[in-house]
Design a protein around this motif. Structure first.
Motif, PDB file in Angstrom:
ATOM      1  N   PHE A 292       0.852  -1.184   0.000  1.00  0.00           N
ATOM      2  CA  PHE A 292       0.000   0.000   0.000  1.00  0.00           C
ATOM      3  C   PHE A 292       0.894   1.242   0.000  1.00  0.00           C
ATOM      4  CE2 PHE A 292      -2.107   3.215   2.889  1.00  0.00           C
ATOM      5  CZ  PHE A 292      -2.920   3.755   1.902  1.00  0.00           C
ATOM      6  N   LEU A 293       0.580   2.174  -0.890  1.00  0.00           N
ATOM      7  CA  LEU A 293       1.401   3.363  -1.082  1.00  0.00           C
ATOM      8  C   LEU A 293       1.087   4.415  -0.013  1.00  0.00           C
ATOM      9  CD1 LEU A 293       3.449   4.586  -3.218  1.00  0.00           C
ATOM     10  CD2 LEU A 293       1.449   5.636  -4.284  1.00  0.00           C
ATOM     11  N   SER A 294       1.437   4.103   1.214  1.00  0.00           N
ATOM     12  CA  SER A 294       1.077   5.034   2.291  1.00  0.00           C
ATOM     13  C   SER A 294       1.966   6.274   2.282  1.00  0.00           C
ATOM     14  CB  SER A 294       1.143   4.331   3.648  1.00  0.00           C
ATOM     15  OG  SER A 294       2.416   3.751   3.839  1.00  0.00           O
ATOM     16  N   THR A 295       3.124   6.180   1.599  1.00  0.00           N
ATOM     17  CA  THR A 295       3.990   7.368   1.538  1.00  0.00           C
ATOM     18  C   THR A 295       3.321   8.509   0.781  1.00  0.00           C
ATOM     19  OG1 THR A 295       5.061   6.340  -0.384  1.00  0.00           O
ATOM     20  CG2 THR A 295       6.198   6.169   1.724  1.00  0.00           C
ATOM     21  N   ALA A 296       2.296   8.165  -0.025  1.00  0.00           N
ATOM     22  CA  ALA A 296       1.579   9.223  -0.749  1.00  0.00           C
ATOM     23  C   ALA A 296       0.893  10.167   0.214  1.00  0.00           C
ATOM     24  CB  ALA A 296       0.557   8.598  -1.704  1.00  0.00           C
ATOM     25  N   PHE A 297       0.719   9.724   1.463  1.00  0.00           N
ATOM     26  CA  PHE A 297       0.029  10.564   2.456  1.00  0.00           C
ATOM     27  C   PHE A 297       0.898  10.806   3.680  1.00  0.00           C
ATOM     28  CE2 PHE A 297      -3.162   8.344  -0.039  1.00  0.00           C
ATOM     29  CZ  PHE A 297      -3.927   9.411  -0.505  1.00  0.00           C
ATOM     30  N   GLY A 298       2.207  10.776   3.456  1.00  0.00           N
ATOM     31  CA  GLY A 298       3.093  11.219   4.517  1.00  0.00           C
ATOM     32  C   GLY A 298       3.622  10.129   5.430  1.00  0.00           C
ATOM     33  N   ASP A 299       3.273   8.881   5.205  1.00  0.00           N
ATOM     34  CA  ASP A 299       3.865   7.818   6.021  1.00  0.00           C
ATOM     35  C   ASP A 299       5.329   7.677   5.620  1.00  0.00           C
ATOM     36  OD1 ASP A 299       4.076   5.821   7.854  1.00  0.00           O
ATOM     37  OD2 ASP A 299       3.048   4.299   6.669  1.00  0.00           O
ATOM     38  N   GLU A 300       6.154   7.187   6.529  1.00  0.00           N
ATOM     39  CA  GLU A 300       7.586   7.168   6.235  1.00  0.00           C
ATOM     40  C   GLU A 300       7.971   6.081   5.250  1.00  0.00           C
ATOM     41  OE1 GLU A 300      10.166   6.132   9.452  1.00  0.00           O
ATOM     42  OE2 GLU A 300       8.585   5.111  10.541  1.00  0.00           O
ATOM     43  N   LEU A 349      -3.909   6.655   9.010  1.00  0.00           N
ATOM     44  CA  LEU A 349      -4.466   7.895   8.472  1.00  0.00           C
ATOM     45  C   LEU A 349      -4.208   7.997   6.970  1.00  0.00           C
ATOM     46  CD1 LEU A 349      -3.751  10.465  11.315  1.00  0.00           C
ATOM     47  CD2 LEU A 349      -5.809   9.113  10.864  1.00  0.00           C
ATOM     48  N   ALA A 350      -3.085   7.416   6.527  1.00  0.00           N
ATOM     49  CA  ALA A 350      -2.844   7.366   5.083  1.00  0.00           C
ATOM     50  C   ALA A 350      -3.931   6.537   4.419  1.00  0.00           C
ATOM     51  CB  ALA A 350      -1.457   6.774   4.808  1.00  0.00           C
ATOM     52  N   GLY A 351      -4.245   5.426   5.032  1.00  0.00           N
ATOM     53  CA  GLY A 351      -5.296   4.572   4.492  1.00  0.00           C
ATOM     54  C   GLY A 351      -6.629   5.295   4.427  1.00  0.00           C
ATOM     55  N   VAL A 352      -6.915   6.011   5.471  1.00  0.00           N
ATOM     56  CA  VAL A 352      -8.176   6.757   5.535  1.00  0.00           C
ATOM     57  C   VAL A 352      -8.264   7.743   4.376  1.00  0.00           C
ATOM     58  CG1 VAL A 352      -9.360   8.541   6.865  1.00  0.00           C
ATOM     59  CG2 VAL A 352      -8.489   6.500   8.022  1.00  0.00           C
ATOM     60  N   GLN A 353      -7.159   8.413   4.121  1.00  0.00           N
ATOM     61  CA  GLN A 353      -7.163   9.397   3.039  1.00  0.00           C
ATOM     62  C   GLN A 353      -7.217   8.733   1.670  1.00  0.00           C
ATOM     63  OE1 GLN A 353      -4.406  12.969   4.136  1.00  0.00           O
ATOM     64  NE2 GLN A 353      -3.862  11.228   5.419  1.00  0.00           N
ATOM     65  N   ALA A 354      -6.524   7.604   1.555  1.00  0.00           N
ATOM     66  CA  ALA A 354      -6.551   6.894   0.273  1.00  0.00           C
ATOM     67  C   ALA A 354      -7.963   6.438  -0.062  1.00  0.00           C
ATOM     68  CB  ALA A 354      -5.606   5.692   0.331  1.00  0.00           C
ATOM     69  N   MET A 355      -8.752   6.231   0.966  1.00  0.00           N
ATOM     70  CA  MET A 355     -10.138   5.823   0.743  1.00  0.00           C
ATOM     71  C   MET A 355     -11.045   7.022   0.525  1.00  0.00           C
ATOM     72  SD  MET A 355     -10.600   2.526   3.235  1.00  0.00           S
ATOM     73  CE  MET A 355      -9.536   2.891   4.591  1.00  0.00           C
ATOM     74  N   GLY A 356     -10.434   8.200   0.477  1.00  0.00           N
ATOM     75  CA  GLY A 356     -11.205   9.371   0.104  1.00  0.00           C
ATOM     76  C   GLY A 356     -11.830  10.119   1.261  1.00  0.00           C
ATOM     77  N   ALA A 357     -11.601   9.639   2.462  1.00  0.00           N
ATOM     78  CA  ALA A 357     -12.119  10.374   3.617  1.00  0.00           C
ATOM     79  C   ALA A 357     -11.107  11.452   4.001  1.00  0.00           C
ATOM     80  CB  ALA A 357     -12.349   9.426   4.787  1.00  0.00           C
ATOM     81  N   GLY A 358     -11.578  12.491   4.624  1.00  0.00           N
ATOM     82  CA  GLY A 358     -10.673  13.531   5.077  1.00  0.00           C
ATOM     83  C   GLY A 358      -9.805  13.012   6.208  1.00  0.00           C
ATOM     84  N   ARG A 359      -8.658  13.609   6.352  1.00  0.00           N
ATOM     85  CA  ARG A 359      -7.752  13.165   7.406  1.00  0.00           C
ATOM     86  C   ARG A 359      -8.392  13.323   8.779  1.00  0.00           C
ATOM     87  NH1 ARG A 359      -2.124  12.212   7.489  1.00  0.00           N
ATOM     88  NH2 ARG A 359      -1.207  12.477   9.553  1.00  0.00           N
TER      89      ARG A 359
END
Length: 557
Positions: A292-300, A349-359
């Motif tokens: 899962f590309l969690s780095t797209a939302f700031g994960d390390e 939280l990256a997952g949450v955003q990837a699913m289109g929900a706000g952070r």
RNA sequence: GCGCCCGUAGCUCAGGUGGAUAGAGCGUCGGACUUCGAAUCCGCAGGCCGCAGGUUCGAAUCCUGCCGGGCGUACCA
């Protein structure tokens, strides 16, 4: 009716409208009211003029004087407003405003500090969510108390709230649990086998094995682990989970919903969630695993969701779980986790955003760990290691009220030393009793008043009667009663319940001192009525606050 | 190593998005019950807010760097 604080705040806001340039800044420059330490600085003070002057590049005193000059006090709330120092504005409230608080507290029993239920979105609080592999320990208890009380606080602010427990009843640990019972079962039947490392070796597993024998007999002695694992796993997890529910019940914690991880797998939700994320471009393959590309939302770094061996990870299930929350229509979720999971927050939280929900759709509250001590010495707390003290044992010995109060009297952020010897030995010296004693004392005064035939109607105290309250401590108490709704609000804003115990301590301390120096019941009939109103209002707020904490407010003790 | 959290009175801890003279509890010491509950109250003592810089009218609070603790850093859950 709004609190004195809120009325004053909106009065300042109206006044500020007349300051050139304020309207554009209204959203950014907040009006903040402090209660000054020094009573010479008024009942409330604001540094609002500083903030505004800075943005407007003007002199703070100049801005302050404009604000003061334009105050429209049509209600007669203020005695005076002064500009002090480099630009503070100090507000002196007309004393009779404090008496009105009593009417508000007394007008609706059990309601003061609560807002009307609102139609807004449901807030879900997910907490405890302990694996059904062993009894709840004291760390779970802290999370349980905090989650439960945050839910109470949210309800008090008018939110609709759902309390949910996520049951991790899938994955390797379930097999480990089943094997643990199997081996204990054989041992209890006299087989000379060694208990493997890294299994659940607590005493409760031996007890479960004995109970299993009682219910199901010895017939599994000769079947292979492979053949009987499902039976042992089901039995162990079900029985342990029943125990967890019972422990929570004893601790005064209830849930609206129990959500099973296994159900996610059974309904193929994990795979579907991964596919869903793949469609959105956040899934890729590397080194035989699915990431899962969690780095797209700031994960390390990116995270594995399906291992090279084909098994999905716990994280993948958690993604599916949170997606399910959104599918259920939840838009505001509070997850309460142990602080040892803090490294997990970013990816979730990256997952949450990837699913289109706000952070902001998911807020994570990290509850610091509890260090359990016995006479100053640390007690080992590992579920697999075996030796640990359960929540139930602590509650049985220290009491539900004291245990909850101790958990709630610290920032969730702050690690907690919980010394069993201290908690037990000092149980009569615990802060919770200080508060409860005040409540019992107030009840006792009411009782004596009834016995003496004091005629007193809580709803009919006239203004003239209430204005007989003129002692300094009476004003201090009324003022503090007025702050109660604000305290509840602050707890919700910060998701920190500890303000309530501190508030209670402060209120009760004022009351005990007042009680010591002043007689509530006297020959002066009208003064007695007025003081009974005050006493009743204090009792009311203590009761309301304790009920938010899930702590009993005793009439006698 | 890197990341998150945290260093406040002898101990345990509070100190909303920076505010005026730093606050409680416990512990120490000394006082207060003929009264509505003494499980209470009153008082004394106790502080370079880890250290050093920086930001500004102002810093326990914000920034940087050290020192010291906890936790995390898995194709475990």
């Amino acid at each position: 009716m709004a609190t004195v604080r809120d009325r004053l705040k909106s009065m300042i806001a109206r006044s500020a409208q007349s300051v050139a340039g304020y309207r554009e800044l209204e959203a950014e420059v907040k009006i903040d009211l402090d209660i000054p330490r020094n009573s010479g600085h008024g009942d409330y003070a604001t540094n609002f003029a500083f903030a505004l002057a800075k943005r407007l590049k003007q002199n703070p005193r100049q801005v302050a004087s404009e604000i003061v000059a334009n105050l429209d006090d049509s209600d007669g709330l203020l005695e005076k407003a002064e500009i002090a120092g480099p630009g503070f504005v100090n507000f002196f409230i007309r004393p009779s405003a404090w008496h009105e608080i009593l009417r508000e507290v007394l007008s609706a029993p059990g309601k003061y500090g609560r807002l009307e239920a609102q139609e807004g979105p449901m807030v879900q609080v997910e907490f405890v969510s302990a694996n059904p592999t062993g009894p709840l320990h004291i760390g779970h208890g802290r999370g349980a108390a905090i989650g439960d009380v945050l839910a109470n606080l949210l309800e008090a602010r008018g939110c609709r709230v759902q309390r949910e427990y996520y049951i991790n009843d899938a994955g390797n640990q379930m097999d480990t649990l089943g094997r643990s019972l199997y081996y204990r079962y054989l041992q209890e039947l006299g087989e000379n086998i060694e208990f493997p490392d890294n299994h659940y070796r607590g005493e409760y597993m031996r007890e479960l094995a004995r109970e299993f024998i009682g219910e199901r007999g010895e017939s599994f002695r000769n079947s292979s682990l492979e053949d009987s694992l499902a039976v042992f796993t089901e039995y162990a997890s079900r029985r342990i989970f029943e125990g967890i529910k019972e422990d929570l019940d004893v601790f005064g914690v209830r849930f609206d919903n129990w959500f099973s991880e296994r159900e996610l797998h059974d309904r193929d939700m994990v795979r579907k969630t991964i596919e869903y994320l793949r469609e959105r471009g956040f899934i890729y393959e590397k080194e035989g695993a699915v990431w899962f590309l969690s780095t797209a939302f700031g994960d390390e770094k990116d995270r594995v969701v399906v291992r090279a061996n084909g098994a999905s990870t716990y994280f993948a299930a958690d993604l599916a779980y949170h997606r399910n929350k959104f599918e259920r229509g939840l838009s505001s979720v509070i997850d309460i986790w142990g602080a040892d999971h803090h490294g997990y927050v970013d990816r979730m939280l990256a997952g949450v955003q990837a699913m289109g929900a706000g952070r902001e759709a998911v807020r994570v509250v990290l509850v610091q760990l509890v260090n359990l001590l016995r006479g100053g010495q640390p007690v080992a707390m590992s579920t697999r290691g075996g030796e640990f003290v359960t929540l139930r044992e602590v509650v049985d010995e220290v009491g539900k009220d004291a245990t909850r109060f101790l958990f709630l009297t610290r920032r969730t952020d702050s690690p907690l030393d919980f010394d069993l010897e201290v908690a037990k030995a000092r149980s009569n010296d615990n802060p919770v009793f200080y508060v409860q004693y005040a409540h019992a004392r107030l009840c006792s005064v009411m009782e004596v008043a009834r016995e003496r035939g004091v005629e007193f109607d809580r709803d009919r105290a006239t203004e003239e009667t209430l204005h007989l309250l003129q002692v300094r401590e009476e004003f201090e108490i009324m003022k503090l009663l007025g702050e109660y709704p604000e305290v509840v609000g602050e707890c919700v804003r910060s998701l920190e319940p500890h303000y309530i115990p501190y508030y209670l301590h402060q209120l009760v301390s004022l009351f005990h001192g007042y009680y010591h120096d002043n007689r509530i019941l006297s020959e002066d009939v009208e003064l007695t009525k007025a003081r009974l109103c005050l006493a009743l209002a204090i009792k009311e707020v203590i009761g309301n606050a304790l009920s938010l904490l899930g702590v009993t407010a005793p009439e006698k003790m």
